[in-house]
Design a protein around this motif. Sequence first.
Motif, short mmCIF file in Angstrom:
data_model
loop_
_atom_site.label_atom_id
_atom_site.label_comp_id
_atom_site.label_asym_id
_atom_site.label_seq_id
_atom_site.Cartn_x
_atom_site.Cartn_y
_atom_site.Cartn_z
N TYR B 33 25.51 62.17 31.19
CA TYR B 33 25.02 61.88 32.62
C TYR B 33 26.22 61.83 33.69
O TYR B 33 27.43 61.70 33.00
CB TYR B 33 24.43 60.30 32.65
CG TYR B 33 23.21 60.15 31.72
CD1 TYR B 33 22.19 60.21 32.86
CD2 TYR B 33 23.16 59.79 30.59
CE1 TYR B 33 20.79 60.14 31.96
CE2 TYR B 33 21.70 59.73 29.97
CZ TYR B 33 20.72 59.85 30.53
OH TYR B 33 19.56 59.81 29.98
N HIS B 49 20.20 52.26 41.77
CA HIS B 49 19.10 52.56 43.01
C HIS B 49 19.98 52.98 44.23
O HIS B 49 19.72 54.02 44.65
CB HIS B 49 18.44 51.26 43.39
CG HIS B 49 17.80 51.48 44.75
ND1 HIS B 49 16.63 52.30 44.92
CD2 HIS B 49 18.00 50.68 46.10
CE1 HIS B 49 16.26 52.19 46.28
NE2 HIS B 49 17.01 51.18 46.95
N ALA B 52 21.62 56.36 43.71
CA ALA B 52 20.74 57.67 44.11
C ALA B 52 20.37 57.70 45.38
O ALA B 52 20.53 58.78 45.86
CB ALA B 52 19.51 57.18 42.94
N LYS B 53 20.17 56.50 45.97
CA LYS B 53 19.73 56.55 47.51
C LYS B 53 20.72 56.69 48.46
O LYS B 53 20.64 57.66 49.44
CB LYS B 53 19.00 55.26 47.68
CG LYS B 53 18.17 55.14 48.95
CD LYS B 53 17.72 53.96 49.41
CE LYS B 53 17.15 53.89 50.98
NZ LYS B 53 17.44 52.60 51.54
N GLY B 56 23.41 59.89 46.50
CA GLY B 56 23.07 61.28 46.05
C GLY B 56 23.39 61.40 44.45
O GLY B 56 23.11 62.51 44.07
N THR B 58 22.03 61.17 41.07
CA THR B 58 20.91 60.76 40.40
C THR B 58 20.86 60.91 38.85
O THR B 58 19.99 60.66 38.37
CB THR B 58 19.82 61.45 41.09
OG1 THR B 58 20.11 62.82 40.84
CG2 THR B 58 19.38 61.33 42.35
N LYS B 59 21.85 61.59 38.42
CA LYS B 59 22.25 61.73 37.07
C LYS B 59 22.68 60.42 36.40
O LYS B 59 23.91 60.37 36.05
CB LYS B 59 22.99 62.83 36.52
CG LYS B 59 22.31 64.21 36.58
CD LYS B 59 23.00 65.49 36.13
CE LYS B 59 23.28 65.29 34.30
NZ LYS B 59 24.16 66.46 34.08
N ALA B 195 14.60 53.28 41.54
CA ALA B 195 15.74 54.13 40.87
C ALA B 195 15.06 55.11 40.00
O ALA B 195 15.35 56.18 39.76
CB ALA B 195 16.48 53.32 40.12
N ASP B 196 14.03 54.65 39.11
CA ASP B 196 13.56 55.62 38.24
C ASP B 196 12.77 56.86 39.00
O ASP B 196 12.69 57.96 38.65
CB ASP B 196 12.26 54.95 37.52
CG ASP B 196 11.67 55.98 36.70
OD1 ASP B 196 11.96 56.12 35.39
OD2 ASP B 196 10.55 56.28 36.88
N ARG B 198 13.81 58.25 41.64
CA ARG B 198 14.94 59.03 42.23
C ARG B 198 15.43 59.70 40.94
O ARG B 198 16.51 60.44 40.99
CB ARG B 198 15.74 58.47 42.88
CG ARG B 198 15.67 58.02 44.26
CD ARG B 198 16.61 57.56 45.21
NE ARG B 198 16.28 57.69 46.59
CZ ARG B 198 15.48 56.79 47.38
NH1 ARG B 198 15.01 55.68 46.89
NH2 ARG B 198 15.31 57.06 48.67
N GLY B 199 14.92 59.54 39.74
CA GLY B 199 15.41 60.27 38.69
C GLY B 199 16.37 59.45 37.67
O GLY B 199 16.79 60.16 36.62
N VAL B 200 16.57 58.29 37.88
CA VAL B 200 17.62 57.38 36.86
C VAL B 200 16.87 57.11 35.57
O VAL B 200 15.57 56.68 35.88
CB VAL B 200 17.73 56.11 37.65
CG1 VAL B 200 18.67 55.07 37.01
CG2 VAL B 200 18.71 56.41 39.00
#
Lengths: 100, 417
Positions: B33, B49, B52-53, B56, B58-59, B195-196, B198-200
């Motif tokens: 990650y 969160h 990601a938000k 940017g 998201t990994k 968060a999930d 957005r790919g977390v």
Amino acid sequence: MLLIICPHCGPRAELEFSYGGEAHIARPIDPTGLDDEAWATFLYKRSNPRGLHAERWRHLHGCGRFFNVLRDTISDTIVATYPAGQKRPELSSDGKETMR
Amino acid sequence: MQSYSAYSLFKQALGGHAGWQRQWRSPEPKAEYDVIIVGAGGHGLATAHYLAKEHGITKVAVVEKGWLGGGNTGRNTTIIRSNYLFDESAALYEHALKLWEGLSQDLNYNVMYSPRGVLMLAHNIHDVQSFKRHVHANRLNGIDNEWLSAEECKEFCPPLNIGGAMRYPILGGALQRRGGTARHDAVAWGYARAADARGVDIIENCEVTGIRRSVNGAVEGVETSRGFIRAKKVGVSAAGHTSVVLSMAGVRLPLESYPLQALVSEPVKPAFPCVVMSNTIHAYISQSDKGEMVIGAGTDAYTSYSQRGALHIASHTLDAICELVPMFRRLRMLRNWGGIVDVTPDRSPIIAKTPVPGLYVNCGWGTGGFKATPGSGNVFAWTIAKDEPHKINAPFTIERFRDGILIDEAAAAAVAH
């Protein structure tokens, strides 16, 4: 509530005692010789272990003396108590085996 | 992400509520990650969160030893306020309070933020002077806080006993009207879901057992009970267990972990309109929407990881509650519990880079971290993303203890934390 064995008075309820933080942290003999990092380490940094912790207690409402306690911070089991000035006993968390 | 609204509720009702999806996935850990967050409590999930938000990134994996929100996030008394004395603290907690005000909309999840007012009672001349100083300091920082006389306290919170026969009579109080409570579990769930989406990856039952470092000392990833996970940046948000996790990287912190207890009564009809706290005689009380009186007790005297404390700590608080609110004397207590809180010497948090490159820490929230959850995650995400602190958390370093620039809420506070 802990049942603490004062080395001088025997087993008493925790309410009779006050807590004195981590044991065996000696005040530097020459404080002015220390740099800021070493002084901060002495003042503030603590091992805070999950497991056996050597700590000072004072029998405030009893003999009034400081002594040391070896306690398992996972179970709060007191493994040993010993007078101030003595070395930390080399015990495992069940209080039986000597640790190498 | 399935959006929640009155319309979606109506639509799902037509289908017998069979169409609701899981709120977050339960993924297997990937090999690598960009960022790993240790600890899926409110602070850790909020960090993911905002990474990601707002940045940017998201990994991101959030690894959690137990289950999501099962630590102090699910154990606190859910009090929110920002009326701290010092400028640094006021900025940090006010940042959080402003985020609380729009959090349900931001997350599309009802966190039940309820600004019902936090009333802090004064019982002696020192309290009165100190609280008035807080009121003025807060006003200069643009934070609402007002002084109420004893009669005004009674008017705002009618169950209070302001009679003179008390051992510690109520002389007045400081009221922050924007303060209040929120639903603690919903905060963790809302952040996890957002968060999930957005790919977390939120990975539960995954205990960190080591921190792997390269030859130049930088972080390479974490060893876990589910294998090694690679990442160049690791943010630790592990509350009471921070010392344990950081010791895996050889970092020693100015922290001690103490049990903090709380308890709730049997549920009753709405009877208590606000949050009342008293630091001098040690009581915090508010009523949950389920009807239980939520009561915060103090920390035990000694460090521990046992998540329980002694009964005399809880009963000491109940003595104070019974004196303050006599009608609760016949209320029965339903359950009590403990959580492990990490306390710094100045009672202010650490949100900072560590001496290890790529390792960041958000800890030391002591007995009052819940109120800061959104703000803490927000500035911690900034710190991780940019490898430098946000200006709000810049004073909250580890080095402040070396340099003597403490943010000494411990001494200044007529406030409980």
